[in-house]
Design a protein around this motif. Sequence first.
Motif, PDB file in Angstrom:
ATOM      1  N   VAL A 214       9.070   5.413  12.209  1.00 15.80           N
ATOM      2  CA  VAL A 214       7.844   4.828  12.729  1.00 15.80           C
ATOM      3  C   VAL A 214       7.270   3.814  11.743  1.00 15.80           C
ATOM      4  O   VAL A 214       7.159   4.093  10.554  1.00 15.80           O
ATOM      5  N   THR A 215       6.872   2.669  12.262  1.00 17.93           N
ATOM      6  CA  THR A 215       6.097   1.703  11.496  1.00 17.93           C
ATOM      7  C   THR A 215       4.690   1.727  12.064  1.00 17.93           C
ATOM      8  O   THR A 215       4.497   1.612  13.272  1.00 17.93           O
ATOM      9  N   VAL A 216       3.709   1.888  11.166  1.00 20.27           N
ATOM     10  CA  VAL A 216       2.306   1.971  11.557  1.00 20.27           C
ATOM     11  C   VAL A 216       1.611   0.684  11.125  1.00 20.27           C
ATOM     12  O   VAL A 216       1.726   0.275   9.978  1.00 20.27           O
TER      13      VAL A 216
ATOM     14  N   THR B 233       4.922   3.423   6.932  1.00 22.23           N
ATOM     15  CA  THR B 233       6.139   3.899   7.577  1.00 22.23           C
ATOM     16  C   THR B 233       6.203   5.424   7.482  1.00 22.23           C
ATOM     17  O   THR B 233       5.737   6.026   6.519  1.00 22.23           O
ATOM     18  N   ILE B 234       6.775   6.022   8.510  1.00 20.74           N
ATOM     19  CA  ILE B 234       7.001   7.469   8.535  1.00 20.74           C
ATOM     20  C   ILE B 234       8.442   7.668   8.973  1.00 20.74           C
ATOM     21  O   ILE B 234       8.858   7.149  10.014  1.00 20.74           O
ATOM     22  N   SER B 235       9.201   8.386   8.186  1.00 21.68           N
ATOM     23  CA  SER B 235      10.605   8.611   8.546  1.00 21.68           C
ATOM     24  C   SER B 235      10.687   9.476   9.794  1.00 21.68           C
ATOM     25  O   SER B 235       9.768  10.248  10.103  1.00 21.68           O
TER      26      SER B 235
ATOM     27  N   PHE C 225       8.373   2.654  17.056  1.00 22.07           N
ATOM     28  CA  PHE C 225       9.530   3.509  16.737  1.00 22.07           C
ATOM     29  C   PHE C 225      10.795   2.676  16.823  1.00 22.07           C
ATOM     30  O   PHE C 225      11.007   1.964  17.799  1.00 22.07           O
ATOM     31  N   ASP C 226      11.641   2.781  15.806  1.00 21.63           N
ATOM     32  CA  ASP C 226      12.922   2.075  15.857  1.00 21.63           C
ATOM     33  C   ASP C 226      13.941   2.927  16.613  1.00 21.63           C
ATOM     34  O   ASP C 226      13.612   3.989  17.157  1.00 21.63           O
TER      35      ASP C 226
ATOM     36  N   GLN D 280      10.262   3.021  21.366  1.00 19.39           N
ATOM     37  CA  GLN D 280       8.977   2.969  22.065  1.00 19.39           C
ATOM     38  C   GLN D 280       7.930   2.319  21.159  1.00 19.39           C
ATOM     39  O   GLN D 280       7.947   2.496  19.942  1.00 19.39           O
ATOM     40  N   THR D 281       7.009   1.588  21.771  1.00 18.45           N
ATOM     41  CA  THR D 281       5.898   0.971  21.054  1.00 18.45           C
ATOM     42  C   THR D 281       4.596   1.384  21.729  1.00 18.45           C
ATOM     43  O   THR D 281       4.483   1.326  22.956  1.00 18.45           O
ATOM     44  N   PHE D 282       3.634   1.785  20.921  1.00 14.78           N
ATOM     45  CA  PHE D 282       2.330   2.223  21.409  1.00 14.78           C
ATOM     46  C   PHE D 282       1.277   1.300  20.811  1.00 14.78           C
ATOM     47  O   PHE D 282       1.091   1.264  19.603  1.00 14.78           O
TER      48      PHE D 282
END
Length: 183
Positions: A107-109, A119-121, A101-102, A75-77
């Motif tokens: 998560v890549t911010v 990045t957040i794992s 989100f991959d 998903q991409t926001f």
Amino acid sequence: MTMTPNANANGDGGIAYGSPVTAGVAIASNSKDSNLPAVAMICQNISGSSSTKSTDVLVTSTATQITSASGLANQTFTFFREDCSQGGTNPPTTSGNALVFDANGNVTVTGTATISSPTISASTFTLALNGQAIYDTTAGKYTVFNAFSFVKPNGSTGYAVIEHDAPALSGMTKGVISVWSQQ
């Protein structure tokens, strides 16, 4: 807080919130009630502030809370709202901020609207979805997330991620409330 909502005077099916609410933003349509949004950001004037601040986010009772980052995989926001606006425009336009989100929920911010970490794992984001705050050493703040899926009027699934940033862990009663969405 107690307020009395009414139908908008212009008859568009929207809601006009009563005092002390000073602004509201509907985020995504609600398949169960066309007069209410699936997600709504509520804003008020806060003592000591010269502008309207987001104080609450309402989510339809038919939404499903997501408690694992894997539930947001792929998903991409790109719509980020804070204080009932994005970049001063309504409807909002993307402004370079994104949560991506991959396939595993990592998560890549991008942009400057959220925590400083690029990045957040998936495991850390899952903890944040379950109330364990992420501490941002660069900004000196704590962040927790809540995520929801809901059915849109066309039958597809919509998603929203609510971000709560606070200067301290104790109660997390201050800070900023933001909403990431896809529409």
